[in-house]
Scaffold this motif. Structure first.
Motif, PDB file in Angstrom:
ATOM      1  N   LEU A  37      31.793  45.990  38.184  1.00  0.00           N
ATOM      2  CA  LEU A  37      32.427  44.702  37.969  1.00  0.00           C
ATOM      3  C   LEU A  37      33.932  44.863  37.815  1.00  0.00           C
ATOM      4  O   LEU A  37      34.720  44.101  38.396  1.00  0.00           O
ATOM      5  N   ARG A  38      34.347  45.854  37.031  1.00  0.00           N
ATOM      6  CA  ARG A  38      35.776  46.118  36.861  1.00  0.00           C
ATOM      7  C   ARG A  38      36.416  46.508  38.189  1.00  0.00           C
ATOM      8  O   ARG A  38      37.509  46.037  38.525  1.00  0.00           O
ATOM      9  N   LEU A  39      35.726  47.338  38.968  1.00  0.00           N
ATOM     10  CA  LEU A  39      36.250  47.762  40.266  1.00  0.00           C
ATOM     11  C   LEU A  39      36.393  46.571  41.210  1.00  0.00           C
ATOM     12  O   LEU A  39      37.399  46.444  41.925  1.00  0.00           O
ATOM     13  N   ASP A  40      35.399  45.677  41.194  1.00  0.00           N
ATOM     14  CA  ASP A  40      35.453  44.495  42.056  1.00  0.00           C
ATOM     15  C   ASP A  40      36.636  43.602  41.687  1.00  0.00           C
ATOM     16  O   ASP A  40      37.343  43.090  42.570  1.00  0.00           O
ATOM     17  N   LYS A  41      36.872  43.414  40.395  1.00  0.00           N
ATOM     18  CA  LYS A  41      38.003  42.596  39.953  1.00  0.00           C
ATOM     19  C   LYS A  41      39.326  43.225  40.359  1.00  0.00           C
ATOM     20  O   LYS A  41      40.258  42.534  40.771  1.00  0.00           O
ATOM     21  N   ILE A  42      39.410  44.554  40.248  1.00  0.00           N
ATOM     22  CA  ILE A  42      40.640  45.245  40.638  1.00  0.00           C
ATOM     23  C   ILE A  42      40.879  45.103  42.143  1.00  0.00           C
ATOM     24  O   ILE A  42      42.012  44.874  42.590  1.00  0.00           O
ATOM     25  N   GLU A  43      39.822  45.208  42.933  1.00  0.00           N
ATOM     26  CA  GLU A  43      39.967  45.060  44.378  1.00  0.00           C
ATOM     27  C   GLU A  43      40.444  43.657  44.740  1.00  0.00           C
ATOM     28  O   GLU A  43      41.284  43.484  45.631  1.00  0.00           O
ATOM     29  N   HIS A  44      39.925  42.639  44.044  1.00  0.00           N
ATOM     30  CA  HIS A  44      40.388  41.271  44.288  1.00  0.00           C
ATOM     31  C   HIS A  44      41.836  41.099  43.838  1.00  0.00           C
ATOM     32  O   HIS A  44      42.624  40.408  44.494  1.00  0.00           O
ATOM     33  N   LEU A  45      42.183  41.707  42.715  1.00  0.00           N
ATOM     34  CA  LEU A  45      43.552  41.624  42.215  1.00  0.00           C
ATOM     35  C   LEU A  45      44.525  42.226  43.224  1.00  0.00           C
ATOM     36  O   LEU A  45      45.572  41.626  43.539  1.00  0.00           O
ATOM     37  N   LEU A  46      44.179  43.392  43.755  1.00  0.00           N
ATOM     38  CA  LEU A  46      45.036  44.028  44.752  1.00  0.00           C
ATOM     39  C   LEU A  46      45.114  43.198  46.032  1.00  0.00           C
ATOM     40  O   LEU A  46      46.174  43.089  46.651  1.00  0.00           O
TER      41      LEU A  46
END
Length: 268
Positions: A37-46
């Motif tokens: 979940l954290r990785l997915d949010k970071i990918e969207h943020l980037l």
């Protein structure tokens, strides 16, 4: 009697063994799900910031080297010290839990609740994008009600803090093919280059019903609506305007415009 005890002991041992396996699997899966979940949010943020990762690149490493998280006091429009609030990492700030917390969150007067969220955190994380040590873009977490769900995402502004660099939503339950088109790369691309504020500094960005007429002067502030998804379109329009306004990041954006040259270094 002894045979019955043996059977009972075997059943008990098997039950305990199965329980241990299930419990261990649940713990491991929970940790993995949290990381994903954290990785997915970071990918969207980037993605909102327009940072394209190489195929074998680690988004977490890109985040660490390019992104600086700040915690912002929305009422004061100033960065806050996370340690004063017992927060170790602004990037891990749980805005949902904070909005419900009597100390970290507050009710929004109905007349001002443009995003339809009822409560908001008093503090929000924001993200400075760095090219080396130079500040290049700002990423703002945004959320608000659509038709069926609350949409959670990110809106990125260029260094001028006026021009939209990108938008993305990492969580929602809108109707696939209709409101779910907030995930469509072609629709998200329409946001890039739009002006979020007018010449007087007022929020001017809007998601309209239908298509933007590029010949009209207000087109620079407008984004096409989602076909067949009037309520989701209205929800996205309102949540973006809410978070860019005086109840959201407006005071902080005003402060930041005057402090662009005195921002802390990435490793501070």
């Amino acid at each position: 009697m002894r045979q019955a005890l043996r059977i009972f002991a075997v059943v008990l041992a098997v039950s305990l063994g199965c329980s241990l396996v299930v419990t261990s699997a649940a713990v491991l899966l929970k940790e993995r799900q949290a990381r994903n979940l954290r990785l997915d949010k970071i990918e969207h943020l980037l993605a909102a910031a327009g940072i394209a990762a190489e195929p074998d690149a680690d988004p977490l490493q890109i985040f660490k080297t390019r992104i600086q998280a700040l915690l912002v006091d929305l009422d004061r429009g100033r960065p806050a010290d996370p340690k004063d609030l017992g927060i170790a990492d602004p990037a891990a700030f749980d805005l949902r839990a904070a909005s419900r917390d009597p100390t970290l969150g507050e009710a929004i007067p109905k007349a001002l609740d443009l995003a339809g969220i009822k409560r908001r955190p008093r503090y929000m994380p924001v993200y400075l994008v760095r090219d080396g040590q130079a500040f290049s873009r700002l990423i703002l977490p945004i959320y608000g009600r659509g038709l069926w769900s609350t949409l959670y995402g990110y809106l990125a502004l260029e260094r001028d803090l006026i021009t939209v660099a990108g938008i993305t939503f990492y969580e929602h339950k809108e109707t696939p093919g209709l409101g779910g088109e907030v995930d469509n790369p072609r629709w998200k691309a329409l946001w890039r280059g739009k002006q979020a504020f007018d010449a007087q500094g007022q929020v001017a960005i809007e998601v309209i019903k239908g298509q933007v007429d590029p010949a009209r002067p207000e087109a620079v502030h407008q984004v096409d609506g989602l076909s067949g998804a009037t309520l989701t379109t209205r929800g996205v329009d309102r949540l973006v305007r809410y978070w860019l306004g005086s109840q959201g990041y407006g005071p902080f954006l005003a402060w930041l415009r005057n402090h662009l040259n005195s921002l802390p270094a990435l490793d501070e």
